[in-house]
Design an enzyme around this catalytic site. Structure first.
Site: not given
Ligand code: UD1
Ligand code: UDP
Length: 364
Positions: A211
């Site tokens: 991601h």
């Molecule tokens: C964010 C964090 C990242 C973290 C990740 C965990 C920032 C800059 N990034 O990245 O550090 O590792 O979360 O998962 O804060 N979206 C959906 N549904 C959701 C969530 C997101 O559709 O429930 C879509 C959003 O609309 C957007 C994209 O996913 O288009 C990215 O979401 P965003 O929260 O901006 O960043 P992440 O990649 O999730």
């Molecule tokens: N995780 C989860 N379901 C999923 C993918 C990840 O519960 O489908 C959990 C995972 O076990 C870990 C956390 O989400 O505890 C990690 O989050 P993510 O990879 O979104 O973000 P990051 O740690 O890179 O910021």
């Protein structure tokens, strides 16, 4: 003592669950001053399986304020959060604000608080990738600089802060995600339904997640990753609980995955732990998943050029492969052919949440 916790993204719910549980435990001991925790959910993650599932499954207290802010560019998202968080802080008047990790919700929470002269406690302080192109690196450096309590998960994090001239208010408390792994690990083991649902056999599949913006927003890197997963799926099934960000990009870039890559929606935390524990190998760009692989003794190939969790690499359980197909496959092969080294405890004793609460209570 009133503490306001700001969360918004999936990993923050898991981290906050460990601390909320420790706060409840602290209050049960009838301390001189109980801690009142007010949770604010920025709304950054909002799909049911990216947010509410974690509150339900991990019994996290319901947020008192839900800001419903998501999407847009970094500036727009963070700016909207700042504006609304400021209003909430003025209304709630907490003594401390607690933020987690390195997301835009972390940055907004810390910035809104410090401007109102409310002290900030940062959980997961001191982590560094030394790559300023990562939004997370910018967020965590700023959050650390403006926090009064820097709650570090690792010795490396403490050393990073010291190098930047920060020593006051710095505490090595251990990793709250290790707390979660200890607390929920056995419960997840008992719940193998997810393996049946995805038709997987323990020890005979690769678990993958992807991601990171640096991978999803660069077609060359995302293609390299897709190629690697496709190649791996010819050897054994690859299960890919897909982050919405990556789903959108794979679709828009028309990058195809073979049927051997079993794409599913994001799973719950207990299901994820179950998938991690039973995997032959994990391939990921997630911070949390790299560590969980180590906690559960599963070798991990990290599809990034650097990691904040360098201890896992030094211990021989994590290989940095970047996003090139051949490099990822090479790292996988090195694991499947090699002998795995011992796994020293690197992330505390499963009581990081309690240590954090002790530090917070001592500020009263
Ligand atoms: C964010 C964090 C990242 C973290 C990740 C965990 C920032 C800059 N990034 O990245 O550090 O590792 O979360 O998962 O804060 N979206 C959906 N549904 C959701 C969530 C997101 O559709 O429930 C879509 C959003 O609309 C957007 C994209 O996913 O288009 C990215 O979401 P965003 O929260 O901006 O960043 P992440 O990649 O999730
Ligand atoms: N995780 C989860 N379901 C999923 C993918 C990840 O519960 O489908 C959990 C995972 O076990 C870990 C956390 O989400 O505890 C990690 O989050 P993510 O990879 O979104 O973000 P990051 O740690 O890179 O910021």
């Amino acid at each position: 003592m009133k503490i306001l916790t700001v969360v918004g993204a999936r990993p923050q719910f898991i981290k906050a669950a460990a601390v909320s549980r420790a706060i409840a435990h602290h209050n049960e001991g009838r301390p001189r001053r109980a801690i009142e925790e007010v949770i604010v959910h920025t709304g950054q993650h909002f799909d049911h399986n990216m947010s509410q599932t974690f509150f339900d499954e991990l019994s996290i207290p319901a947020p008192k304020h839900h800001l419903s802010i998501h999407g847009g560019g970094h500036g727009q998202m963070t700016g909207r959060m700042l504006e609304q968080l400021e209003a909430v802080l003025l209304e709630e008047q907490p003594e401390w604000v607690l933020v987690y990790g390195d997301t835009n919700s972390t940055l907004a929470g810390a910035l809104a608080a410090v401007k109102l002269h409310i002290p900030v406690a940062h959980v997961e302080a001191g982590l560094r990738s030394f790559n300023m192109r990562m939004p997370e690196e910018v967020n965590r450096i700023v959050a650390d600089r403006i926090s009064s309590l820097l709650l570090c998960p690792t010795a490396q994090a403490v050393a990073n802060l010291r190098r930047e001239g920060m020593a006051e208010g710095v505490f090595h408390v251990g990793d709250v995600m290790y707390d979660a792994a200890m607390f929920y690990g056995d419960r997840a083991a008992a719940d193998a339904a997810v393996l049946n649902r995805l038709q997987l056999k323990a020890g005979e599949y690769v678990l993958a997640t992807c991601h990171r913006a640096e991978n999803t927003d660069d077609p060359l890197r995302l293609c390299g990753i897709a190629d690697a997963l496709n190649e791996l799926s010819k050897l054994m099934p690859v299960v890919l609980p897909l982050h919405p960000r990556t789903r959108k990009t794979l679709q828009s870039q028309q990058i195809a995955l073979l049927p051997g890559v079993r794409v599913c929606d994001p799973v719950s935390f207990l299901e994820m732990v179950c998938l991690e524990r039973a995997a032959r190998l994990i391939v990921t760009d997630s911070g949390g998943v790299q560590k969980e692989a180590y906690f559960y003794g599963v070798p991990c190939v990290t599809m990034r050029d650097e990691t904040e969790w360098v201890e896992t690499v030094h211990a021989g359980w994590n290989r940095l492969a970047g996003a090139r197909c051949d490099a990822i496959l090479e790292a996988v092969t090195a694991f499947t052919n090699g002998v795995l080294p011992p796994r020293p405890p690197l992330y505390g004793d499963g009581n990081a949440g309690a240590s954090i609460v002790t530090r917070l209570a001592a500020q009263a």
